[in-house]
Design a protein around this motif. Structure first.
Motif, PDB file in Angstrom:
ATOM      1  N   GLY A 169     -10.384  49.306 -21.395  1.00 45.13           N
ATOM      2  CA  GLY A 169     -11.657  48.664 -21.708  1.00 45.13           C
ATOM      3  C   GLY A 169     -12.521  48.514 -20.474  1.00 45.13           C
ATOM      4  O   GLY A 169     -13.722  48.783 -20.508  1.00 45.13           O
ATOM      5  N   LEU A 170     -11.890  48.130 -19.366  1.00 44.06           N
ATOM      6  CA  LEU A 170     -12.663  47.948 -18.133  1.00 44.06           C
ATOM      7  C   LEU A 170     -13.248  49.263 -17.647  1.00 44.06           C
ATOM      8  O   LEU A 170     -14.386  49.311 -17.168  1.00 44.06           O
ATOM      9  CB  LEU A 170     -11.788  47.327 -17.058  1.00 44.06           C
ATOM     10  N   VAL A 171     -12.448  50.333 -17.804  1.00 41.03           N
ATOM     11  CA  VAL A 171     -12.971  51.641 -17.394  1.00 41.03           C
ATOM     12  C   VAL A 171     -14.170  52.009 -18.257  1.00 41.03           C
ATOM     13  O   VAL A 171     -15.213  52.460 -17.745  1.00 41.03           O
ATOM     14  CB  VAL A 171     -11.865  52.712 -17.484  1.00 41.03           C
ATOM     15  N   VAL A 172     -14.040  51.769 -19.574  1.00 43.29           N
ATOM     16  CA  VAL A 172     -15.147  52.054 -20.487  1.00 43.29           C
ATOM     17  C   VAL A 172     -16.381  51.263 -20.065  1.00 43.29           C
ATOM     18  O   VAL A 172     -17.503  51.792 -19.995  1.00 43.29           O
ATOM     19  CB  VAL A 172     -14.747  51.690 -21.932  1.00 43.29           C
ATOM     20  N   PHE A 227      -6.369  35.918 -23.324  1.00 46.39           N
ATOM     21  CA  PHE A 227      -6.901  35.791 -21.960  1.00 46.39           C
ATOM     22  C   PHE A 227      -7.745  37.003 -21.595  1.00 46.39           C
ATOM     23  O   PHE A 227      -8.805  36.872 -20.988  1.00 46.39           O
ATOM     24  CB  PHE A 227      -5.763  35.623 -20.949  1.00 46.39           C
ATOM     25  N   TYR A 228      -7.265  38.180 -21.997  1.00 47.42           N
ATOM     26  CA  TYR A 228      -8.054  39.375 -21.693  1.00 47.42           C
ATOM     27  C   TYR A 228      -9.401  39.292 -22.376  1.00 47.42           C
ATOM     28  O   TYR A 228     -10.431  39.679 -21.804  1.00 47.42           O
ATOM     29  CB  TYR A 228      -7.319  40.641 -22.123  1.00 47.42           C
ATOM     30  N   ALA A 229      -9.383  38.784 -23.613  1.00 40.32           N
ATOM     31  CA  ALA A 229     -10.650  38.631 -24.329  1.00 40.32           C
ATOM     32  C   ALA A 229     -11.583  37.716 -23.541  1.00 40.32           C
ATOM     33  O   ALA A 229     -12.770  38.008 -23.363  1.00 40.32           O
ATOM     34  CB  ALA A 229     -10.392  38.065 -25.706  1.00 40.32           C
ATOM     35  N   LEU A 230     -11.014  36.604 -23.032  1.00 42.67           N
ATOM     36  CA  LEU A 230     -11.829  35.680 -22.246  1.00 42.67           C
ATOM     37  C   LEU A 230     -12.404  36.373 -21.016  1.00 42.67           C
ATOM     38  O   LEU A 230     -13.558  36.159 -20.639  1.00 42.67           O
ATOM     39  CB  LEU A 230     -10.993  34.477 -21.821  1.00 42.67           C
ATOM     40  N   LEU A 257     -15.970  44.515 -26.425  1.00 39.10           N
ATOM     41  CA  LEU A 257     -14.585  44.642 -25.971  1.00 39.10           C
ATOM     42  C   LEU A 257     -13.872  43.305 -26.058  1.00 39.10           C
ATOM     43  O   LEU A 257     -12.677  43.245 -26.379  1.00 39.10           O
ATOM     44  CB  LEU A 257     -14.559  45.144 -24.530  1.00 39.10           C
ATOM     45  N   GLY A 258     -14.602  42.216 -25.790  1.00 36.55           N
ATOM     46  CA  GLY A 258     -14.001  40.894 -25.925  1.00 36.55           C
ATOM     47  C   GLY A 258     -13.502  40.671 -27.337  1.00 36.55           C
ATOM     48  O   GLY A 258     -12.362  40.226 -27.549  1.00 36.55           O
ATOM     49  N   VAL A 259     -14.330  41.022 -28.315  1.00 35.57           N
ATOM     50  CA  VAL A 259     -13.929  40.834 -29.709  1.00 35.57           C
ATOM     51  C   VAL A 259     -12.735  41.720 -30.041  1.00 35.57           C
ATOM     52  O   VAL A 259     -11.747  41.284 -30.652  1.00 35.57           O
ATOM     53  CB  VAL A 259     -15.122  41.133 -30.637  1.00 35.57           C
ATOM     54  N   PHE A 263     -13.232  39.473 -20.738  1.00 40.20           N
ATOM     55  CA  PHE A 263     -14.364  40.305 -21.134  1.00 40.20           C
ATOM     56  C   PHE A 263     -15.593  39.457 -21.430  1.00 40.20           C
ATOM     57  O   PHE A 263     -16.711  39.843 -21.090  1.00 40.20           O
ATOM     58  CB  PHE A 263     -14.002  41.184 -22.336  1.00 40.20           C
ATOM     59  N   PHE A 264     -15.370  38.289 -22.056  1.00 40.88           N
ATOM     60  CA  PHE A 264     -16.523  37.417 -22.302  1.00 40.88           C
ATOM     61  C   PHE A 264     -17.139  36.968 -20.988  1.00 40.88           C
ATOM     62  O   PHE A 264     -18.360  36.895 -20.840  1.00 40.88           O
ATOM     63  CB  PHE A 264     -16.105  36.217 -23.149  1.00 40.88           C
ATOM     64  N   MET A 265     -16.259  36.647 -20.043  1.00 38.23           N
ATOM     65  CA  MET A 265     -16.786  36.229 -18.742  1.00 38.23           C
ATOM     66  C   MET A 265     -17.587  37.353 -18.094  1.00 38.23           C
ATOM     67  O   MET A 265     -18.639  37.126 -17.492  1.00 38.23           O
ATOM     68  CB  MET A 265     -15.659  35.797 -17.823  1.00 38.23           C
ATOM     69  N   LEU A 266     -17.073  38.593 -18.239  1.00 39.37           N
ATOM     70  CA  LEU A 266     -17.810  39.708 -17.647  1.00 39.37           C
ATOM     71  C   LEU A 266     -19.161  39.878 -18.330  1.00 39.37           C
ATOM     72  O   LEU A 266     -20.140  40.290 -17.697  1.00 39.37           O
ATOM     73  CB  LEU A 266     -17.000  40.997 -17.749  1.00 39.37           C
ATOM     74  N   CYS A 267     -19.226  39.531 -19.609  1.00 38.21           N
ATOM     75  CA  CYS A 267     -20.519  39.540 -20.304  1.00 38.21           C
ATOM     76  C   CYS A 267     -21.453  38.538 -19.632  1.00 38.21           C
ATOM     77  O   CYS A 267     -22.614  38.855 -19.327  1.00 38.21           O
ATOM     78  CB  CYS A 267     -20.298  39.188 -21.764  1.00 38.21           C
ATOM     79  N   GLY A 268     -20.909  37.340 -19.351  1.00 38.41           N
ATOM     80  CA  GLY A 268     -21.712  36.338 -18.646  1.00 38.41           C
ATOM     81  C   GLY A 268     -22.131  36.830 -17.275  1.00 38.41           C
ATOM     82  O   GLY A 268     -23.286  36.668 -16.860  1.00 38.41           O
ATOM     83  N   VAL A 269     -21.211  37.496 -16.596  1.00 35.74           N
ATOM     84  CA  VAL A 269     -21.528  38.045 -15.271  1.00 35.74           C
ATOM     85  C   VAL A 269     -22.668  39.035 -15.375  1.00 35.74           C
ATOM     86  O   VAL A 269     -23.613  39.014 -14.574  1.00 35.74           O
ATOM     87  CB  VAL A 269     -20.266  38.708 -14.664  1.00 35.74           C
ATOM     88  N   SER A 270     -22.612  39.906 -16.404  1.00 37.70           N
ATOM     89  CA  SER A 270     -23.665  40.914 -16.528  1.00 37.70           C
ATOM     90  C   SER A 270     -25.010  40.268 -16.804  1.00 37.70           C
ATOM     91  O   SER A 270     -26.044  40.777 -16.361  1.00 37.70           O
ATOM     92  CB  SER A 270     -23.343  41.890 -17.660  1.00 37.70           C
ATOM     93  N   VAL A 271     -24.996  39.150 -17.519  1.00 35.45           N
ATOM     94  CA  VAL A 271     -26.264  38.445 -17.740  1.00 35.45           C
ATOM     95  C   VAL A 271     -26.757  37.862 -16.416  1.00 35.45           C
ATOM     96  O   VAL A 271     -27.940  37.943 -16.082  1.00 35.45           O
ATOM     97  CB  VAL A 271     -26.086  37.337 -18.797  1.00 35.45           C
TER      98      VAL A 271
END
Lengths: 457, 449
Positions: free
Chosen positions: A34-37, A98-101, A10-12, A103-111
């Motif tokens: 995207g967040l809902v997905v 910024f939205y992309a960022l 989603l970030g990409v 999503f990337f941060m949420l990727c980091g959060v999930s890790v």
């Protein structure tokens, strides 16, 4: 696993979306969808359905707790973007970036919620931190924002270095990057492990802005655009806490007695620095920065012991604290200036907004019937159950009383001082969106257990 | 309109309170937060009944008497007052410690807003001090509650489980101090009293009446309901210290009251003295003393309500609070003067008035506890006679001062309320048996194993 993959994708997608979608409103809508997905993907993993069934053994481990924490983070980000979307698009030229960022941060959060290996911890923290540096400096024309970004970047990199050093020590001692319950082995090995853990502890303290590693916090929070401060102080910080707890709930035994000295020292100094300094701030934004340090002091309580109560407590605390902070920052964004004088007379001119702000501040202060009360309650309960010193709790309560002082200063400015608030034009819908947060806080204040039902069933 | 609705509501509540007092126990018991094993448990016994009755009587009386001079934004004012009432009722009814804490805070927050918005000149700072002070106390109490809770075998907050919590002596002593601080601040007991005179002076009158008639009783109620049953041992070991502290406070407050010129501050300090005396009697842990306090909780509420109302009428009409400038009320407004004298006599606890019954029992218990305690506490009666009679002399008699000449007859509502209150004073003074009957069951339950 689902969340990591989907959020990166989603970030990409978000990054490229500004090519084919022009309207900023549409971009916001895409981000929300995207967040809902993302949430659906994550929840489906909780129910045993995978996007890609990939073997992550010894790298990532997906506990129900971690996955549920993910869901909460996504939900909080949803609320954050839903409220602050218009404000985000005012900063910089491309809101989609910024939205992309995010999503990337949420990727980091999930890790961070699922790492089983210290290298994954390192990667997660880096994925989370680098977008934060960018967001801090996103207001390119403001000198403060630039200064804050460079300060944050330098100090952040330094602390990451310390983290790596710690990981290296542990690798040297045990020959692996795994988090294991430490065994009483050779003395020399023990020493290396403890040294490594203390270095990791320091680095994590930096990430969650606990004293004495907090010095970056006020300047960065103050310099960054208020919308992004709101994200940094809430979701990013809470994710750091989840990682922090995951490491030390299993590892603290390796530190032995010194753990009983280090942790109270950090907790007390965090509470002291945060609360006492916040009292003297004239700028509400800076006050909130210090208050976020103070709140970190309470969240550190969850590091004591491994009770389920501590886990539930940190989830409740981070949700409630994030909701309330997002709310207060959202009000602050609409102020023309950050000083407390800007709030004078808000109760007369904008009664509903002032009431909502009161609910947020009461929740931060931990007054009953707001969620903040039960958040603090869980923390005290878990720390007492873990057998920590009663004196620590009593000192913390004294600091909690001090916190009431500076939170209520704002309430006083709104209701009891005559004057004209320096506030921008407000949409009605904006206030209604904020009232959703307030209602959530009140619901959690009476039925906190609603939050945990899904953790178990 | 808003007035009538509020008044009607409080009257309905008064009716319900009387029903509860006459009919007997009401129990409502539902699970509340499952994970914590708390229950939404409301329970009445004699102690609860008498305070519910006091709350039920006070609110309509206050609303009815102050209808004429209510501030702007009346609807918010009244709704906050009603919120306060619900918090107070909850405190007196709660049988679950967490629920108790919940209501304890709930009663405080509306008062914070009421006093800060509608109070006197220094209202914001004074109310803030009051708020922070009591908030600190209640947070400490929360720690105490949790400390007990995690040591119960049943893992719940019911008073019966907390009673059997297995604590080490150190833990019990700590928990005792934590609870005691919360209650001592609320009462307020001597070294913790500094918020009170300022808060009474600066709050709007209706709120001052609520504070002094009902809210300070929360502290004493807490001692009777929670502190004594939960920590009998710690209460016993610390009894001499706390009784001495209370009596020092009584004397201290009485001496200051003698020096006061401001009528409101005089009533405030006199109230500190009376509360201190009640607290001393509680810690004698004597059945007679407890009975006296139970009666006195009610009587003191009624008396102080009457005193505030008279003082407020004078202030509303003349704009003065300094007793030096008053004088000759008996000539200007004989009815009001008679009412004032009636309440003042009750304040000294003269026989035939309600306070006599309670204070007699209180002194009896102090005498049994320690003769010196009784002797020093006895001095306070003399002192209370000095400052109260001094007040009467300055306000009611003497030359008719210029501001007092301008006084009109107080409005009908206030007069009716004052007369009703005075009737209660004398009826319960002469025939206190119904109050004894009301509280009889509490005595057996609470004290003293």
């Amino acid at each position: 696993m689902n969340a990591i993959i989907v959020s990166a994708l989603l970030g990409v997608i978000m990054m490229f979306s500004s090519w084919y979608v022009k309207g900023e409103r549409t971009q916001k809508t895409i981000a929300l969808i995207g967040l809902v997905v993302l949430m659906v993907a994550n929840l489906s993993q909780m129910n045993g359905w995978y996007v890609v069934n990939y073997d992550t053994k010894s790298m990532l481990i997906f506990s129900r707790f971690g996955l549920y924490a993910n869901t909460l983070f996504f939900g909080l980000t949803f609320i954050y973007i839903w409220i602050n979307g218009e404000e985000i698009s005012k900063i910089g030229n491309h809101a989609a970036d910024f939205y992309a960022l995010f999503f990337f941060m949420l990727c980091g959060v999930s890790v961070l919620t699922s790492f089983d290996n210290l290298l994954m911890l390192f990667i997660g923290i880096e994925i989370l931190s680098i977008p934060l540096y960018i967001l801090t400096g996103s207001d390119k024309k403001s000198l403060f924002s630039n200064e804050a970004a460079i300060k944050y970047f330098l100090m952040g990199s330094f602390s990451t270095g310390i983290l790596l050093l710690g990981i290296t020590f542990i690798y040297g001692a045990t020959g692996s990057f795994h988090l294991r319950v430490p065994q009483t082995g050779i003395k020399y090995e023990q020493f290396m492990t403890s040294a490594g853990l203390i270095l990791i502890f320091a680095a994590m303290n930096f990430k969650v802005s606990a004293a004495p590693f907090h010095f970056w916090t006020p300047d960065v929070y103050d310099g960054a655009p208020t919308v992004f401060t709101s994200f940094m102080a809430t979701i990013a910080k809470a994710a750091g806490f989840i990682a922090f707890i995951t490491i030390f709930q299993t590892q603290y035994k390796a530190l032995g007695y010194s753990w009983g000295l280090i942790l109270p020292f950090v907790i007390i100094s965090t509470l002291l620095v945060g609360n006492v300094t916040a009292v003297f701030q004239r700028s509400v934004k800076r006050m909130l920065a210090y208050s976020s340090i103070a709140q970190a002091g309470f969240m550190l309580f969850a590091l004591y012991g491994t009770s389920t109560l501590a886990n539930e407590g940190i989830l409740l605390y981070m949700v409630v604290y994030s909701l309330a902070s997002i709310g207060v920052f959202a009000v602050l964004i609409k102020m023309k200036e950050n000083s407390i004088e800007a709030f004078h007379g808000l109760g007369k001119t904008h009664p509903l907004l002032a009431f909502l702000t009161t609910v947020f501040l009461c929740s931060l202060a931990g007054i009953p019937i707001t969620g903040g009360f039960f958040a603090k309650y869980y923390m005290i309960n878990s720390i007492l159950l873990a057998g920590a010193g009663l004196w620590l709790v009593i000192v913390a309560m004294v600091f909690a009383t001090i916190s009431v002082y500076y939170y209520f200063k704002v309430i006083q400015a709104m209701y009891f001082v005559e004057g004209h608030p320096a506030i921008m034009e407000l949409d009605k819908s904006y206030t209604y969106k904020l009232s959703v947060i307030a209602i959530l806080l009140l619901i959690l204040g009476v039925f906190p257990s609603l939050l945990f039902n899904y953790l178990y069933f | 309109m808003a007035n009538n609705i509020a008044l009607a509501t409080t009257l309905v509540i008064l009716g319900l309170s009387i029903l509860v007092a006459v009919k007997g126990a009401v129990d409502y018991n539902q699970p509340w937060i499952l994970i914590l094993n708390t229950r939404f448990l409301l329970h009445t016994d004699g102690l609860a009944k008498i305070l519910i009755l006091l709350t039920g009587i006070s609110f309509p009386a206050i609303l009815f008497a102050t209808t004429q001079n209510q501030p702007k934004q009346k609807n918010i004012f009244l709704s906050l007052l009603l919120f306060t009432q619900s918090g107070l009722m909850g405190v007196f009814l709660a049988g679950d410690a967490l629920l108790f804490y919940f209501f304890w805070e709930l009663a405080l927050i509306p008062v914070y807003f009421l006093s800060s918005i509608w109070g006197g000149e220094k209202r914001v700072a004074v109310t803030f001090k009051f708020f922070i002070y009591t908030f600190l106390g209640s947070l400490l109490m929360l720690v105490g509650i949790i400390l007990l809770y995690i040591h119960t075998s049943e893992q719940n907050f019911l008073i019966s489980s907390l009673m059997h919590a297995s604590l080490t002596p150190v833990q019990q002593a700590t928990a005792f101090v934590l609870f005691f601080l919360a209650f001592a601040i609320k009462m307020p007991l001597f070294p913790f009293h500094t918020w009170q005179p300022d808060a009474y002076e600066q709050s709007p009158t209706a709120v001052t009446m609520v504070l002094s008639a009902v809210m300070v009783k929360m502290g004493l109620y807490g001692v009777i309901r929670w502190l004594l049953p939960l920590f009998p041992l710690a209460a016993k070991t610390n009894a001499l210290f706390i009784v001495s502290l209370s009596i020092v406070g009584v004397l201290y407050a009485s001496f200051i009251a003698i020096r006061q010129d401001d009528i409101k501050r005089l009533i405030a300090y006199s109230s500190i003295a009376h509360i201190g005396l009640m607290n001393a009697a509680l810690f004698t842990q004597n059945q007679i003393g407890l009975q006296g306090v139970l009666i006195q909780l009610f009587s003191h509420g009624i008396n102080v309500l009457g005193l505030w109302m008279v003082a407020d009428i004078i202030e509303q009409q003349t704009g003065i609070r300094s007793m030096k400038q008053m004088g000759g009320l008996a000539k200007a407004q004989p009815t009001l003067a008679i009412l004032l004298v009636g309440f003042a006599l009750a304040n000294i606890a003269l026989p035939l008035t309600n306070a006599f019954v309670g204070e007699f029992l209180i002194f009896n218990s102090l005498f049994q506890f320690n003769i010196w305690a009784a002797a020093f506490a006895g001095v306070s009666v003399v002192l209370s006679a000095i400052y109260t009679l001094n007040m009467i002399q300055k306000v009611a008699y003497g030359e008719l001062s210029t501001p007092m000449q301008a006084m009109n007859t107080p409005n009908k509502n206030a007069q009716i309320v004052l007369i009703i209150l005075l009737v209660i004073v004398f009826v319960t003074g002469v025939f206190p048996q119904p109050l004894f009957n009301l509280t009889a069951d509490s005595l057996q339950q609470i004290i003293i194993k």
